[in-house]
Design a protein around this motif. Sequence first.
Motif, PDB file in Angstrom:
ATOM      1  N   ILE A  86      -0.433   3.698  -6.741  1.00  0.00           N
ATOM      2  CA  ILE A  86      -0.358   4.846  -5.843  1.00  0.00           C
ATOM      3  C   ILE A  86       0.717   4.556  -4.803  1.00  0.00           C
ATOM      4  N   THR A  87       1.566   5.531  -4.543  1.00  0.00           N
ATOM      5  CA  THR A  87       2.591   5.398  -3.516  1.00  0.00           C
ATOM      6  C   THR A  87       2.066   5.995  -2.224  1.00  0.00           C
ATOM      7  N   LEU A  88       2.063   5.194  -1.159  1.00  0.00           N
ATOM      8  CA  LEU A  88       1.687   5.679   0.164  1.00  0.00           C
ATOM      9  C   LEU A  88       2.945   5.821   1.009  1.00  0.00           C
ATOM     10  N   VAL A  89       2.971   6.846   1.842  1.00  0.00           N
ATOM     11  CA  VAL A  89       4.102   7.100   2.727  1.00  0.00           C
ATOM     12  C   VAL A  89       3.596   6.961   4.157  1.00  0.00           C
ATOM     13  N   ASP A  90       4.277   6.091   4.948  1.00  0.00           N
ATOM     14  CA  ASP A  90       3.839   5.893   6.326  1.00  0.00           C
ATOM     15  C   ASP A  90       4.402   6.983   7.240  1.00  0.00           C
ATOM     16  N   ASP A  91       4.102   6.885   8.547  1.00  0.00           N
ATOM     17  CA  ASP A  91       4.514   7.898   9.513  1.00  0.00           C
ATOM     18  C   ASP A  91       6.030   8.044   9.616  1.00  0.00           C
ATOM     19  N   LYS A  92       6.764   6.998   9.244  1.00  0.00           N
ATOM     20  CA  LYS A  92       8.224   7.017   9.326  1.00  0.00           C
ATOM     21  C   LYS A  92       8.874   7.448   8.020  1.00  0.00           C
ATOM     22  N   GLY A  93       8.061   7.811   7.027  1.00  0.00           N
ATOM     23  CA  GLY A  93       8.594   8.258   5.748  1.00  0.00           C
ATOM     24  C   GLY A  93       8.880   7.140   4.764  1.00  0.00           C
ATOM     25  N   ASN A  94       8.519   5.897   5.120  1.00  0.00           N
ATOM     26  CA  ASN A  94       8.721   4.770   4.209  1.00  0.00           C
ATOM     27  C   ASN A  94       7.659   4.793   3.118  1.00  0.00           C
ATOM     28  N   GLU A  95       8.087   4.575   1.880  1.00  0.00           N
ATOM     29  CA  GLU A  95       7.154   4.553   0.752  1.00  0.00           C
ATOM     30  C   GLU A  95       6.838   3.116   0.369  1.00  0.00           C
ATOM     31  N   GLU A  96       5.578   2.864   0.043  1.00  0.00           N
ATOM     32  CA  GLU A  96       5.174   1.548  -0.455  1.00  0.00           C
ATOM     33  C   GLU A  96       4.213   1.759  -1.617  1.00  0.00           C
ATOM     34  N   LEU A  97       4.395   0.952  -2.654  1.00  0.00           N
ATOM     35  CA  LEU A  97       3.566   1.044  -3.842  1.00  0.00           C
ATOM     36  C   LEU A  97       2.319   0.191  -3.672  1.00  0.00           C
ATOM     37  N   TYR A  98       1.152   0.757  -3.998  1.00  0.00           N
ATOM     38  CA  TYR A  98      -0.126   0.067  -3.888  1.00  0.00           C
ATOM     39  C   TYR A  98      -0.831   0.054  -5.234  1.00  0.00           C
TER      40      TYR A  98
END
Length: 105
Positions: free
Chosen positions: A17-29
């Motif tokens: 699952i890709t999560l996007v933080d408040d700054k628009g950065n994507e990280e794969l989980y």
Amino acid sequence: MAEKNENVQPGDDEQLITLVDDKGNEELYKVLFTFDSEDYGKSYVLLYPESASDDEEVDIQAFSFTPDDNGDASQGNLFPIEDDDEWDMVEEVLNTFLADDDDAE
């Protein structure tokens, strides 16, 4: 009161699952596991960073979710957990899962 772990489903290694933080950065989980709570009438997913190594301490993310047609979670239907009692229940299930995982090793 926390549910028994018969509803805990270990994460599929391929379920990401890709999560996007408040700054628009994507990280794969990766999905650690999912479980259902009859007390809250919700499904929950616990995630950890895909980039984490096995011996690294990681922050685990937890969300409630609406299962898709396959019963899986996807980034489009994750919801934050905002209730303290609900958080306590999720933490208790996580701690039980981690203790069971340590016993299996």
